[in-house]
Design an enzyme around this catalytic site. Sequence first.
Site, PDB file in Angstrom:
ATOM      1  N   LYS A 107      10.749  -1.754   5.717  1.00  0.00           N
ATOM      2  CA  LYS A 107      11.474  -0.588   6.209  1.00  0.00           C
ATOM      3  C   LYS A 107      11.871  -0.705   7.679  1.00  0.00           C
ATOM      4  O   LYS A 107      12.720   0.065   8.156  1.00  0.00           O
ATOM      5  CB  LYS A 107      10.648   0.679   5.977  1.00  0.00           C
ATOM      6  CG  LYS A 107      10.448   1.030   4.496  1.00  0.00           C
ATOM      7  CD  LYS A 107       9.665   2.316   4.331  1.00  0.00           C
ATOM      8  CE  LYS A 107       9.540   2.732   2.882  1.00  0.00           C
ATOM      9  NZ  LYS A 107       8.611   1.887   2.102  1.00  0.00           N
TER      10      LYS A 107
ATOM     11  N   SER B  66       5.967  -2.418   2.680  1.00  0.00           N
ATOM     12  CA  SER B  66       6.770  -1.415   3.403  1.00  0.00           C
ATOM     13  C   SER B  66       7.133  -1.814   4.828  1.00  0.00           C
ATOM     14  O   SER B  66       7.894  -1.093   5.482  1.00  0.00           O
ATOM     15  CB  SER B  66       6.040  -0.073   3.420  1.00  0.00           C
ATOM     16  OG  SER B  66       6.195   0.588   2.189  1.00  0.00           O
TER      17      SER B  66
ATOM     18  N   SER C 241       6.231   6.526   5.321  1.00  0.00           N
ATOM     19  CA  SER C 241       6.619   5.347   4.541  1.00  0.00           C
ATOM     20  C   SER C 241       7.146   5.722   3.154  1.00  0.00           C
ATOM     21  O   SER C 241       6.947   5.003   2.185  1.00  0.00           O
ATOM     22  CB  SER C 241       5.423   4.386   4.399  1.00  0.00           C
ATOM     23  OG  SER C 241       5.867   3.100   4.028  1.00  0.00           O
TER      24      SER C 241
END
Length: 446
Positions: A69, A66, A130
């Site tokens: 991101k 993640s 997230s």
Amino acid sequence: MKYNMKKSVSLFLAVLVLLTTVTVQPFSVQSAETPDINAKSAILVDAETGKVIYAKNPDMALPPASMTKMMTEYLVQEAIEKDDISWDTKTKISDYAYSISANATFSGIGLRQDKKYTVEELYNAMAVFSDNGTTIALAELIAGSEGDFVKMMNDKAKEMGLPEYEFVNSTGLANSSLGENAPEGTDSNGNNRLSARSAALLAYNLVNDYPQALEVTSQTKTEFEGYTVENLNWMLEHDSVNLEQFYYEGIDGLKTGFTDMAGYCFTGTAKKDNKRYISVVMKTDSKGARFKETAKLLDYGFKKFENQEIFPAGYQLEGKSDIPVSKGKEDSVQVATSQAFKAPVIGEQSENYSIKYKLDKDKLNKDGKLAAPIEKGEQVGTAQVVYNGKNDYGYIFPNADKQSIDLVAQKGVEKDNWFMLTLGAIGGFFGNIFNTVVDTVKGWFN
């Protein structure tokens, strides 16, 4: 006898203390100089100068999970800056984004399809919790499809100069987890890849281009659909007693990551006393380990390093700053650095820096002189900063010379008028004839 015994014991204790100091203290100082980071790959960067002050396998490309991101956050911030969207822009949730959000194993926050969400709501859920479904919804809003958004991600990575990267989706999940929804044009079994250096450079761009992003990532919780979701960054000041051990003063971001293949990752950033550092740890052993290793890195930066002005603006090399000038009303001009050079250093490390002049060859004649006219402040070359110490990790920026400063003229030099130039040329002509005659006469008597 009793007095002598006391004296002997005192002497023995004094020697023991001295030996303990000599043998133990240097070891503790040595171990504190370079932290032992338990991660597959790690890096620590000064956020002001981009100087790397610690690195462990920084160029190893690994799945960032993640932490991907951060690029999605950057592109959202950029789209808002360009007025393509606003924080109040609303969008519906596609079947794809909904299916991912409904899956609890994908950080599912529980999106609904019977309402529209604002960019701000989706962004907060992505950056704080997230969430993957909200990330996909933002990607589709900006580019029309996640496949087209992935192209934007890779284009931006190239523009930033990330050295090792490949984006195949906006979230950091494995494409194999997305099934038939794997973004068009990508490998259905592909994974995003970033090195610690690339993740740090991405974070550097996000923090410096859009510092407002930290206002979101510094939140310990956010409200969504009537309930509260917690930030997965345990280094923030959470209410939970169990998380107090991970709290780090000054931390305000940035992004966690985890998949089975990536392990536990974290890109962190903290600011204290007007100093900011960016750290990355990849493939640590547990949720808590990624934060403990990050704390080691940040402590190393804040406790050991100090940003110093190594060379001030207007710095001149003694005996080398007077540059000869051709065809000018002055025979020479003084040059100096246009700006200060700063770097994070430990102790007297600043003494390992030196400067070398490199004049612009296009501005020199065949005799190595600067041709008049010269304007005050005109760049005539560069001052190259050289580091002669050990463990120089360079800068976060690839193929960018961050250790050179413009070398500029300290005053203007006008071109001499045509009459004086003509006299000089005539003088030079007859001078050459005279020298030739003298050389010829000398030859008669040799």
